[in-house]
Design an enzyme around this catalytic site. Structure first.
Site, PDB file in Angstrom:
ATOM      1  N   ASP A 153     -48.120  11.056   1.368  1.00 57.59           N
ATOM      2  CA  ASP A 153     -49.430  11.456   0.850  1.00 57.59           C
ATOM      3  C   ASP A 153     -49.829  12.866   1.289  1.00 57.59           C
ATOM      4  O   ASP A 153     -50.968  13.284   1.096  1.00 57.59           O
ATOM      5  CB  ASP A 153     -50.504  10.449   1.264  1.00 57.59           C
ATOM      6  N   TYR A 154     -48.894  13.600   1.874  1.00 57.55           N
ATOM      7  CA  TYR A 154     -49.142  14.995   2.278  1.00 57.55           C
ATOM      8  C   TYR A 154     -47.911  15.835   1.955  1.00 57.55           C
ATOM      9  O   TYR A 154     -47.432  16.619   2.766  1.00 57.55           O
ATOM     10  CB  TYR A 154     -49.470  15.058   3.773  1.00 57.55           C
ATOM     11  N   LEU A 155     -47.422  15.645   0.745  1.00 58.43           N
ATOM     12  CA  LEU A 155     -46.144  16.232   0.349  1.00 58.43           C
ATOM     13  C   LEU A 155     -46.177  17.755   0.360  1.00 58.43           C
ATOM     14  O   LEU A 155     -45.278  18.402   0.900  1.00 58.43           O
ATOM     15  CB  LEU A 155     -45.767  15.722  -1.047  1.00 58.43           C
ATOM     16  N   GLY A 158     -46.465  19.036   4.064  1.00 58.03           N
ATOM     17  CA  GLY A 158     -45.217  18.914   4.804  1.00 58.03           C
ATOM     18  C   GLY A 158     -44.198  19.945   4.364  1.00 58.03           C
ATOM     19  O   GLY A 158     -43.530  20.576   5.191  1.00 58.03           O
TER      20      GLY A 158
END
Length: 262
Positions: A153-155, A158
């Site tokens: 959910d933090y592609l 990251g």
């Protein structure tokens, strides 16, 4: 310990709050002359005034948007005019919004990476030759730990932080022969305004108090607490100092032992 920073010059981005604001306080306390950059000109002016009162520091606010080449050019032009040379660059600006592969639209990817990735790249590219000409310098990148700990959910975040980690190591190789040391600081959970907002939202969603929500988030951290911006700033000041003259291409976590692999 004398860090040998008195009279040195530096640019700090994202300097209006949180980790960036803590870093400018740490560097001003060491006697550095600083250019502070963020988009919020009113907040920047207040921070600069605090540094003048608290440390007698020369601190020049430059409000500009580093997501464009024009913004980067403005910052570097103003910094050179005010400081004459750039001894230290701290890349800190940019917060990437969350989202999974299917939920995050292209426009957000472009907007977030324009500041967090290309902002770091463009500003480093502009300052690097100035440091070469001066015989050396320090570049410190603030890099979120999602670069090593991917989350679905933090592609975008990251991926951006992983790219900056790679860039930091590679630029350490390029800068080393010119005495330009390039290092990264990878903060874990730090009690910034962003963290407090996250905890408040988590508490509301779970029906817990903010303290209970934070304790749950930190249950697997060896120190069982979030860090403070000043704890990140202390490392930034050390990496800028003459005592850190043999540290290059490193990415150092400040996370209470939260990262399991480095």
């Amino acid at each position: 310990m004398d860090f040998g920073l008195k009279g040195k010059t530096g640019i700090i981005t994202g300097a209006s709050q949180g980790i960036g604001e803590a870093i400018v306080h740490a560097l001003a306390a060491e006697g550095m002359r600083l250019v502070l950059c963020a988009r919020n000109g009113q907040r920047l002016a207040a921070v600069a005034a605090d540094l003048a009162v608290g440390y007698g520091a020369e601190a020049f606010p430059v409000a500009t948007d580093l997501s464009s080449q024009q913004g980067v050019d403005t910052l570097v032009r103003e910094a050179v005019a005010k400081l004459g040379c750039i001894d230290v660059l701290v890349n800190n600006a940019g917060a990437i919004r969350g989202g999974s592969l299917l939920s995050k639209p292209d426009a957000e990817w472009h907007e977030d990476w324009a500041l967090k990735v290309f902002g770091y790249v463009r500003l480093t590219r502009a300052v690097f030759p100035l440091m070469q000409a001066a015989g050396g310098g320090r570049i410190i990148n603030i890099i979120g730990q999602a670069g090593r700990q991917p989350k679905a959910d933090y592609l975008a975040g990251g991926g951006a932080n992983a790219a900056i980690m790679n860039m930091t190591k590679a630029l350490g190789d390029e800068g080393g022969p010119h005495n330009i040391l390039v290092n990264g600081i990878s903060p874990g959970p730090i009690r910034t305004q962003r963290w407090q907002s996250l905890m408040a939202r988590s508490a509301q969603e779970s029906g817990k108090t903010v303290a209970e929500a934070e304790a749950q988030w930190m249950a697997n951290n060896p120190l069982r607490r979030a860090g403070n911006p000043e704890e990140v700033a202390a490392l930034a000041a050390f990496l800028a100092s003459r005592q850190a003259s043999y540290i290059n291409g490193a990415i150092i976590p400040v996370d209470g032992g939260d990262q399991r692999c480095i």
